[in-house]
Enzyme design. Structure first.
Site, PDB file in Angstrom:
ATOM      1  N   LEU A  35      20.509 -22.113  44.947  1.00 27.24           N
ATOM      2  CA  LEU A  35      21.827 -22.330  45.323  1.00 27.24           C
ATOM      3  C   LEU A  35      22.806 -21.187  45.399  1.00 27.24           C
ATOM      4  O   LEU A  35      24.038 -20.846  45.881  1.00 27.24           O
ATOM      5  CB  LEU A  35      22.350 -23.327  45.020  1.00 27.24           C
ATOM      6  CG  LEU A  35      21.962 -24.828  44.225  1.00 27.24           C
ATOM      7  CD1 LEU A  35      23.390 -26.110  43.736  1.00 27.24           C
ATOM      8  CD2 LEU A  35      21.655 -25.243  45.983  1.00 27.24           C
ATOM      9  N   SER A  36      22.133 -19.941  45.417  1.00 29.61           N
ATOM     10  CA  SER A  36      22.113 -18.646  45.859  1.00 29.61           C
ATOM     11  C   SER A  36      22.473 -18.434  47.122  1.00 29.61           C
ATOM     12  O   SER A  36      23.894 -17.454  47.270  1.00 29.61           O
ATOM     13  CB  SER A  36      21.365 -17.182  45.260  1.00 29.61           C
ATOM     14  OG  SER A  36      20.366 -17.316  46.114  1.00 29.61           O
ATOM     15  N   SER A 126       7.219 -13.139  58.232  1.00 22.55           N
ATOM     16  CA  SER A 126       9.099 -13.845  59.398  1.00 22.55           C
ATOM     17  C   SER A 126       8.499 -11.941  60.560  1.00 22.55           C
ATOM     18  O   SER A 126       7.132 -11.392  60.218  1.00 22.55           O
ATOM     19  CB  SER A 126      10.006 -12.353  58.652  1.00 22.55           C
ATOM     20  OG  SER A 126      10.688 -11.964  60.221  1.00 22.55           O
ATOM     21  N   THR A 128       9.393  -9.623  61.302  1.00 18.36           N
ATOM     22  CA  THR A 128      10.317  -8.651  61.192  1.00 18.36           C
ATOM     23  C   THR A 128       8.881  -7.722  61.064  1.00 18.36           C
ATOM     24  O   THR A 128       9.461  -6.413  60.916  1.00 18.36           O
ATOM     25  CB  THR A 128      11.012  -8.990  60.724  1.00 18.36           C
ATOM     26  OG1 THR A 128      11.516  -7.314  60.384  1.00 18.36           O
ATOM     27  CG2 THR A 128      10.528  -8.970  59.109  1.00 18.36           C
ATOM     28  N   TYR A 151      13.911  -5.321  53.123  1.00 16.38           N
ATOM     29  CA  TYR A 151      13.990  -7.517  53.138  1.00 16.38           C
ATOM     30  C   TYR A 151      12.561  -7.256  54.383  1.00 16.38           C
ATOM     31  O   TYR A 151      11.405  -7.857  53.475  1.00 16.38           O
ATOM     32  CB  TYR A 151      14.810  -7.613  54.364  1.00 16.38           C
ATOM     33  CG  TYR A 151      14.248  -9.288  54.439  1.00 16.38           C
ATOM     34  CD1 TYR A 151      14.905 -10.068  53.847  1.00 16.38           C
ATOM     35  CD2 TYR A 151      14.265  -8.518  55.935  1.00 16.38           C
ATOM     36  CE1 TYR A 151      14.250 -11.586  54.078  1.00 16.38           C
ATOM     37  CE2 TYR A 151      13.535 -10.377  56.816  1.00 16.38           C
ATOM     38  CZ  TYR A 151      13.960 -11.549  55.763  1.00 16.38           C
ATOM     39  OH  TYR A 151      13.107 -13.321  56.509  1.00 16.38           O
ATOM     40  N   LYS A 155       8.257  -8.578  52.603  1.00 14.14           N
ATOM     41  CA  LYS A 155       7.629 -10.085  54.224  1.00 14.14           C
ATOM     42  C   LYS A 155       6.303  -8.996  53.834  1.00 14.14           C
ATOM     43  O   LYS A 155       5.466 -10.103  53.650  1.00 14.14           O
ATOM     44  CB  LYS A 155       8.671 -10.158  55.039  1.00 14.14           C
ATOM     45  CG  LYS A 155       9.502 -10.698  54.688  1.00 14.14           C
ATOM     46  CD  LYS A 155       9.297 -11.990  54.357  1.00 14.14           C
ATOM     47  CE  LYS A 155      10.619 -12.815  53.866  1.00 14.14           C
ATOM     48  NZ  LYS A 155      10.418 -13.862  53.641  1.00 14.14           N
ATOM     49  N   ASN A 181      12.908 -16.240  65.788  1.00 11.39           N
ATOM     50  CA  ASN A 181      14.084 -16.066  65.370  1.00 11.39           C
ATOM     51  C   ASN A 181      14.540 -17.980  65.579  1.00 11.39           C
ATOM     52  O   ASN A 181      15.012 -18.116  66.745  1.00 11.39           O
ATOM     53  CB  ASN A 181      15.067 -15.485  66.079  1.00 11.39           C
ATOM     54  CG  ASN A 181      14.982 -13.530  66.837  1.00 11.39           C
ATOM     55  OD1 ASN A 181      13.903 -13.044  66.766  1.00 11.39           O
ATOM     56  ND2 ASN A 181      16.071 -13.403  65.857  1.00 11.39           N
ATOM     57  N   ASN A 201      23.483 -12.663  62.663  1.00  6.64           N
ATOM     58  CA  ASN A 201      22.324 -13.462  63.517  1.00  6.64           C
ATOM     59  C   ASN A 201      23.236 -13.819  64.092  1.00  6.64           C
ATOM     60  O   ASN A 201      24.950 -14.297  64.673  1.00  6.64           O
ATOM     61  CB  ASN A 201      21.901 -14.153  62.733  1.00  6.64           C
ATOM     62  CG  ASN A 201      20.586 -14.510  61.869  1.00  6.64           C
ATOM     63  OD1 ASN A 201      20.725 -14.704  60.477  1.00  6.64           O
ATOM     64  ND2 ASN A 201      20.001 -13.082  62.084  1.00  6.64           N
ATOM     65  N   LEU A 202      22.578 -14.256  65.425  1.00  4.13           N
ATOM     66  CA  LEU A 202      23.399 -13.929  66.846  1.00  4.13           C
ATOM     67  C   LEU A 202      23.961 -15.350  66.881  1.00  4.13           C
ATOM     68  O   LEU A 202      25.400 -15.523  67.139  1.00  4.13           O
ATOM     69  CB  LEU A 202      22.185 -14.017  67.992  1.00  4.13           C
ATOM     70  CG  LEU A 202      22.930 -13.913  69.435  1.00  4.13           C
ATOM     71  CD1 LEU A 202      24.240 -13.093  69.829  1.00  4.13           C
ATOM     72  CD2 LEU A 202      21.968 -13.260  70.287  1.00  4.13           C
ATOM     73  N   SER A 218      30.273  -8.856  69.618  1.00  2.73           N
ATOM     74  CA  SER A 218      30.092  -8.378  70.454  1.00  2.73           C
ATOM     75  C   SER A 218      28.172  -8.048  70.842  1.00  2.73           C
ATOM     76  O   SER A 218      27.629  -8.468  69.765  1.00  2.73           O
ATOM     77  CB  SER A 218      30.396  -7.378  69.088  1.00  2.73           C
ATOM     78  OG  SER A 218      31.323  -6.463  69.101  1.00  2.73           O
ATOM     79  N   GLY A 299      18.671   0.016  63.494  1.00  2.00           N
ATOM     80  CA  GLY A 299      17.448  -0.578  63.534  1.00  2.00           C
ATOM     81  C   GLY A 299      16.755  -1.771  64.450  1.00  2.00           C
ATOM     82  O   GLY A 299      16.126  -2.448  63.713  1.00  2.00           O
TER      83      GLY A 299
END
Ligand code: NAD
Ligand code: WQD
Length: 341
Positions: A35-36, A126, A128, A151, A155, A181, A201-202, A218, A299
């Protein structure tokens, strides 16, 4: 006998949706989460949607002792490992937290699986790992680029740890799913994405702006080499993504894999720009999202989307929900948690 899956991080965004789809498909599910980055509301939502009192254990996967108690208490033949820290920016500030949590937890899981004879694991990877690919769409063969954040590096490292473990430990099978995504929420609006603090995140930023919690969105850059100048991404509905986990686990249980370790892209295969996404959200939900164009975010890659042929042909999985439906579900969830009529 019923197949049971241990879902680590099952109180989180993708894990909770996957717990629902697994249960609907007839699997037993045990959820482990510390639950972090979540709360019990998601577990209660999963129980309400499925009508099943799914067991939950509060445990930190990074603690071998705590995790071993779960392996002792329950019988399961598969694990889906979602538990990880996922904020790219935070990982740059606190790299050791990310290496410890994401890599340490994964090593604990794999070593307990081999000790307790648990055969199958799905790992949350991911897009990424591709960085900015030289050619698009990205296939599973597209070379990974050096990670640009701790991060992202976790992965890549975990993919390699899984590959090496599967090669070394007889009977262990693994599938890495490279999510593009993930967005949206369950159609019931009982579970969804619940970021803590200001969303990175968007889509959560859009839904919070529509709800009046944020003044304006933005848009990071309109000078990219893309049709409208904003970045292109492959937005995958979270319920579709959850279903990909069900087919991946089933593939390993039924020994249908082409290899003991496999990698699949999980996306729609359709690039969507930031501005397209904002406009579609406004149109579908008939709600305003004030936005301004600002400079590029450090990034960010310009464009990345998936070649999904391997998942379509091998897993027999395909993204089904439309972007309109997904963005409607994201807004329904935001309204549900904010008590907006
Ligand atoms: P999330 O934060 O909502 O879910 C992760 C869950 O894991 C949370 O409930 C958190 O409390 C729990 N957790 C973290 N560390 C733990 C630990 N040591 N022990 C037990 N529980 C722990 O995130 P999500 O979006 O659902 O992501 C799930 C997985 O998918 C993560 O591995 C993430 O890196 C990966 N992923 C996410 C995205 C995305 O955009 N959401 C994209 C690609 C990959
Ligand atoms: C999407 C697009 C932004 C916020 C991240 C991680 C990646 C993976 C998925 C875990 C980009 C633009 C965003 C905003 C904006 N996570 N944007 N204004 O960066 O593609 O991927 O989540 O594995 O590792 O990096 O997702 O939702 O942050 O951004 O204009 O307020 O929206 O520039 O083009 P991203 P995102």
């Amino acid at each position: 006998m019923k197949n049971t899956v241990l879902v680590t991080g099952g109180a989180g965004f993708i894990g909770s949706h996957t717990a629902v789809e697994l249960t609907n498909a007839g699997f037993g599910v045990v959820i482990v989460d510390d639950l972090s980055n979540s709360d019990m509301g998601a577990v209660e939502g999963v129980r309400k949607i499925t009508g099943v009192e799914i067991p939950f254990e509060k445990a930190d996967c990074n603690s071998r002792e705590e995790l071993e108690q779960v392996f002792k208490k329950y019988k399961f033949n598969s694990v889906i490992h979602f538990a990880a820290s996922k904020a790219v920016g935070e990982s740059v500030e606190k790299p050791l937290l990310y290496y410890r949590n994401n890599v340490g937890s994964f090593v604990n899981i794999l070593s307990l699986m081999s000790e307790y004879g648990v055969s199958n694991i799905v790992f949350s990877s991911s897009a990424t790992v591709y960085g900015q690919p030289d050619t698009l769409p990205a296939t599973e063969q597209t070379p990974r680029k050096p990670a640009t954040s701790p991060y992202g590096n976790t992965k890549q490292m975990c993919e390699d740890i899984l590959r090496d473990s599967v090669a070394a430990y007889k009977g262990l099978k693994g599938i890495a799913l490279r999510y593009f995504n993930p967005i949206g929420a369950h159609p019931s609006a009982l579970i969804g994405e619940l970021p803590k603090g200001v969303p990175n995140n968007l889509v959560p930023f859009i839904t919070q702006t529509a709800a009046g919690i944020r003044k304006e969105l933005s848009v990071f850059g309109d000078d990219y080499n893309t049709p409208d100048g904003s970045c292109l991404r492959d937005y995958i509905d979270v319920v579709d993504l959850a279903k990909a986990h069900v087919v991946a686990v089933t593939r390993m249980i039924e020994n249908k894999g082409k290899a003991e370790y496999e990698i699949f892209n999980i996306g729609t295969g359709v690039p969507v720009s930031v501005l397209e996404l904002v406009n579609t959200f406004q149109k579908v939900n008939d709600v305003k999202v004030p936005y301004k164009i600002v400079g590029r975010r450090a990034g960010d890659v310009e464009a990345v989307w998936a070649d999904t042929k391997l998942a379509n042909n091998e897993l027999g999985w395909k993204a089904e929900r439309t972007l309109d439906d997904t963005l409607a579900s994201a807004w329904a969830w935001e309204k549900h948690i904010r008590n907006i009529k």
